[in-house]
Design a protein around this motif. Structure first.
Motif, PDB file in Angstrom:
ATOM      1  N   GLY A   1       0.822  -1.202   0.000  1.00 47.80           N
ATOM      2  CA  GLY A   1       0.000   0.000   0.000  1.00 47.80           C
ATOM      3  C   GLY A   1       0.853   1.249   0.000  1.00 47.80           C
ATOM      4  O   GLY A   1       0.541   2.237   0.664  1.00 47.80           O
ATOM      5  N   ALA A   2       1.954   1.210  -0.769  1.00 45.86           N
ATOM      6  CA  ALA A   2       2.976   2.260  -0.664  1.00 45.86           C
ATOM      7  C   ALA A   2       2.903   3.315  -1.753  1.00 45.86           C
ATOM      8  O   ALA A   2       3.821   4.111  -1.911  1.00 45.86           O
ATOM      9  N   ALA A   3       1.813   3.343  -2.509  1.00 44.99           N
ATOM     10  CA  ALA A   3       1.694   4.344  -3.564  1.00 44.99           C
ATOM     11  C   ALA A   3       1.406   5.735  -3.007  1.00 44.99           C
ATOM     12  O   ALA A   3       1.714   6.740  -3.643  1.00 44.99           O
ATOM     13  N   ARG A   4       0.834   5.775  -1.803  1.00 49.93           N
ATOM     14  CA  ARG A   4       0.445   7.079  -1.245  1.00 49.93           C
ATOM     15  C   ARG A   4       0.332   6.961   0.274  1.00 49.93           C
ATOM     16  O   ARG A   4       0.461   5.882   0.838  1.00 49.93           O
ATOM     17  N   GLY A   5       0.073   8.080   0.914  1.00 47.67           N
ATOM     18  CA  GLY A   5      -0.223   8.098   2.342  1.00 47.67           C
ATOM     19  C   GLY A   5       0.871   7.545   3.229  1.00 47.67           C
ATOM     20  O   GLY A   5       2.063   7.785   3.006  1.00 47.67           O
TER      21      GLY A   5
ATOM     22  N   LEU B   1       5.033  -1.579  -3.138  1.00 46.45           N
ATOM     23  CA  LEU B   1       4.000  -2.484  -3.629  1.00 46.45           C
ATOM     24  C   LEU B   1       2.618  -1.876  -3.451  1.00 46.45           C
ATOM     25  O   LEU B   1       2.294  -1.345  -2.398  1.00 46.45           O
ATOM     26  N   ASP B   2       1.828  -1.973  -4.519  1.00 45.27           N
ATOM     27  CA  ASP B   2       0.450  -1.501  -4.442  1.00 45.27           C
ATOM     28  C   ASP B   2      -0.367  -2.260  -5.469  1.00 45.27           C
ATOM     29  O   ASP B   2       0.186  -2.945  -6.339  1.00 45.27           O
ATOM     30  N   LEU B   3      -1.669  -2.134  -5.380  1.00 45.27           N
ATOM     31  CA  LEU B   3      -2.552  -2.834  -6.308  1.00 45.27           C
ATOM     32  C   LEU B   3      -2.265  -2.425  -7.750  1.00 45.27           C
ATOM     33  O   LEU B   3      -2.255  -3.259  -8.659  1.00 45.27           O
ATOM     34  N   ASP B   4      -2.015  -1.148  -7.969  1.00 39.54           N
ATOM     35  CA  ASP B   4      -1.708  -0.605  -9.290  1.00 39.54           C
ATOM     36  C   ASP B   4      -0.226  -0.242  -9.352  1.00 39.54           C
ATOM     37  O   ASP B   4       0.208   0.709  -8.711  1.00 39.54           O
ATOM     38  N   GLU B   5       0.543  -0.996 -10.133  1.00 42.86           N
ATOM     39  CA  GLU B   5       1.988  -0.746 -10.201  1.00 42.86           C
ATOM     40  C   GLU B   5       2.300   0.663 -10.683  1.00 42.86           C
ATOM     41  O   GLU B   5       3.224   1.308 -10.186  1.00 42.86           O
ATOM     42  N   ALA B   6       1.522   1.164 -11.640  1.00 47.50           N
ATOM     43  CA  ALA B   6       1.771   2.496 -12.179  1.00 47.50           C
ATOM     44  C   ALA B   6       1.628   3.578 -11.103  1.00 47.50           C
ATOM     45  O   ALA B   6       2.305   4.606 -11.152  1.00 47.50           O
ATOM     46  N   ALA B   7       0.764   3.326 -10.124  1.00 43.51           N
ATOM     47  CA  ALA B   7       0.546   4.301  -9.056  1.00 43.51           C
ATOM     48  C   ALA B   7       1.763   4.434  -8.145  1.00 43.51           C
ATOM     49  O   ALA B   7       1.872   5.393  -7.382  1.00 43.51           O
TER      50      ALA B   7
ATOM     51  N   GLY C   1       3.292  -4.314  -8.667  1.00 47.15           N
ATOM     52  CA  GLY C   1       1.844  -4.352  -8.608  1.00 47.15           C
ATOM     53  C   GLY C   1       1.365  -5.713  -8.138  1.00 47.15           C
ATOM     54  O   GLY C   1       1.778  -6.741  -8.680  1.00 47.15           O
ATOM     55  N   ALA C   2       0.521  -5.737  -7.122  1.00 48.51           N
ATOM     56  CA  ALA C   2      -0.023  -7.005  -6.625  1.00 48.51           C
ATOM     57  C   ALA C   2      -1.218  -6.745  -5.728  1.00 48.51           C
ATOM     58  O   ALA C   2      -1.270  -5.746  -5.007  1.00 48.51           O
ATOM     59  N   ASP C   3      -2.158  -7.681  -5.778  1.00 46.56           N
ATOM     60  CA  ASP C   3      -3.277  -7.709  -4.846  1.00 46.56           C
ATOM     61  C   ASP C   3      -2.849  -8.571  -3.664  1.00 46.56           C
ATOM     62  O   ASP C   3      -2.648  -9.775  -3.809  1.00 46.56           O
ATOM     63  N   VAL C   4      -2.683  -7.961  -2.504  1.00 49.88           N
ATOM     64  CA  VAL C   4      -2.133  -8.699  -1.365  1.00 49.88           C
ATOM     65  C   VAL C   4      -3.063  -9.802  -0.870  1.00 49.88           C
ATOM     66  O   VAL C   4      -2.629 -10.687  -0.123  1.00 49.88           O
ATOM     67  N   SER C   5      -4.315  -9.761  -1.285  1.00 44.56           N
ATOM     68  CA  SER C   5      -5.245 -10.808  -0.857  1.00 44.56           C
ATOM     69  C   SER C   5      -5.233 -12.013  -1.796  1.00 44.56           C
ATOM     70  O   SER C   5      -5.926 -13.000  -1.547  1.00 44.56           O
ATOM     71  N   ASP C   6      -4.440 -11.936  -2.872  1.00 51.98           N
ATOM     72  CA  ASP C   6      -4.352 -13.008  -3.861  1.00 51.98           C
ATOM     73  C   ASP C   6      -3.070 -13.806  -3.652  1.00 51.98           C
ATOM     74  O   ASP C   6      -1.967 -13.272  -3.792  1.00 51.98           O
ATOM     75  N   GLU C   7      -3.208 -15.075  -3.322  1.00 50.13           N
ATOM     76  CA  GLU C   7      -2.053 -15.899  -2.950  1.00 50.13           C
ATOM     77  C   GLU C   7      -1.012 -15.981  -4.060  1.00 50.13           C
ATOM     78  O   GLU C   7       0.191 -15.858  -3.808  1.00 50.13           O
TER      79      GLU C   7
ATOM     80  N   PRO D   1      14.080 -10.087   0.633  1.00 50.39           N
ATOM     81  CA  PRO D   1      13.466  -9.131   1.549  1.00 50.39           C
ATOM     82  C   PRO D   1      13.515  -9.618   2.996  1.00 50.39           C
ATOM     83  O   PRO D   1      13.134 -10.751   3.291  1.00 50.39           O
ATOM     84  N   THR D   2      13.994  -8.760   3.881  1.00 52.22           N
ATOM     85  CA  THR D   2      14.038  -9.102   5.304  1.00 52.22           C
ATOM     86  C   THR D   2      13.293  -8.087   6.164  1.00 52.22           C
ATOM     87  O   THR D   2      13.311  -8.181   7.389  1.00 52.22           O
ATOM     88  N   ILE D   3      12.646  -7.120   5.513  1.00 52.40           N
ATOM     89  CA  ILE D   3      11.793  -6.161   6.218  1.00 52.40           C
ATOM     90  C   ILE D   3      10.453  -6.137   5.490  1.00 52.40           C
ATOM     91  O   ILE D   3      10.410  -6.014   4.263  1.00 52.40           O
ATOM     92  N   LEU D   4       9.379  -6.281   6.249  1.00 48.43           N
ATOM     93  CA  LEU D   4       8.038  -6.253   5.664  1.00 48.43           C
ATOM     94  C   LEU D   4       7.159  -5.310   6.462  1.00 48.43           C
ATOM     95  O   LEU D   4       7.037  -5.452   7.677  1.00 48.43           O
ATOM     96  N   VAL D   5       6.551  -4.371   5.773  1.00 49.06           N
ATOM     97  CA  VAL D   5       5.581  -3.477   6.388  1.00 49.06           C
ATOM     98  C   VAL D   5       4.229  -3.734   5.723  1.00 49.06           C
ATOM     99  O   VAL D   5       4.036  -3.422   4.542  1.00 49.06           O
ATOM    100  N   ASN D   6       3.308  -4.327   6.475  1.00 50.06           N
ATOM    101  CA  ASN D   6       1.968  -4.625   5.971  1.00 50.06           C
ATOM    102  C   ASN D   6       1.068  -3.418   6.213  1.00 50.06           C
ATOM    103  O   ASN D   6       0.465  -3.283   7.277  1.00 50.06           O
TER     104      ASN D   6
END
Length: 258
Positions: free
Chosen positions: A18-22, A41-47, A66-72, A89-94
């Motif tokens: 959810g890193a495209a904004r905010g 990472l965000d749902l829309d890669e272009a964003a 770009g990825a939908d985090v709810s899609d395995e 990757p060794t750091i994850l921010v959900n």
């Protein structure tokens, strides 16, 4: 989209969802300033383009994903791509999240499911996909974004439940992964100026500036929070020196909460 410079051996690779904004964008920028290579990472890669360009312009390394985090399957592919292009990757921010606010009697089952899938299923899938890289490295930092709404909030039965659930997930991850050098903590923001809080103002039919001013009067520090306030807390939890802090929930809300 990434720089061609290769990572130094000690450079940590972070994924921020959810890193495209905010809050997500502010966190990606802060972690890059800390010397991390960052998968935005965000749902829309272009964003993700703006966040990535800000990082690379400052001399950092970043990758838009770009990825939908709810899609395995999408989660697995995204993590594999990050490992191949940036490093393990060794750091994850959900941080990825959505709102589908409504009073209980008006809330639809699909709106309940959407919020649960993005917040809870998404955090589970991302943590599960990334943990193998952390275990191999004997180092890992997981930060889940909870919320002050986890304590209960009118019109947010789905969101409040998901954010409370993330606190339980956080504590369980801390217990299971601690012996591998992996910590898990949660940051629970109070009122932060984002598109999501603007949407809440619209839902209750208030001007956003007035909404912020009203909120500030109820906060001990007498101001609303900014995304950078949350990014600062996340930066602490993801640091090398925070290895003895795990399973904690930090409310970043301008004052104490019950």
């Amino acid at each position: 989209m990434s720089t061609t410079e290769q990572p130094t051996p000690e450079q940590r690779v972070a994924i921020v969802t959810g890193a495209a904004r905010g809050i997500g964008a502010a966190t990606a920028l802060r972690l890059a300033a800390e010397g991390r290579a960052v998968a935005v990472l965000d749902l829309d890669e272009a964003a993700c383009k703006d966040t990535v360009e800000k990082i690379t312009a400052a001399g950092g390394r970043a990758l838009a994903v770009g990825a939908d985090v709810s899609d395995e399957e999408q989660v697995a592919a995204a993590v594999e791509r990050v490992a191949a292009e940036l490093g393990a990757p060794t750091i994850l921010v959900n941080n990825a999240g959505v709102l589908r606010d409504n009073l209980l009697f008006k809330m639809s089952a699909p709106d309940w499911d959407t919020v649960m899938n993005v917040h809870l299923r998404g955090a589970f899938l991302m943590a599960r996909a990334v943990q193998k890289h952390m275990v191999d490295a004997k180092f890992g930092r997981i930060v889940n974004l909870s919320s002050s709404s986890a304590l209960g909030n009118r019109g947010q039965a789905n969101y409040s439940t998901a954010k409370a659930g993330l606190q339980g997930l956080t504590k369980t991850l801390a217990i299971e992964l601690g012996k591998f050098g992996v910590t898990a903590n949660a940051v629970a923001p109070g009122f932060i100026v984002t598109d999501m809080t603007a949407a809440t103002a619209a839902r209750v039919k208030m001007d956003f500036e007035e909404f912020q001013a009203a909120a500030a009067t109820q906060i001990p520090v007498q101001r609303v929070g900014q995304p950078e306030d949350i990014a600062n807390a996340i930066a602490f939890f993801t640091g090398d020196q925070a290895g003895f802090v795990s399973g904690q929930v930090l409310y970043v809300a301008g004052g104490p909460l019950n």
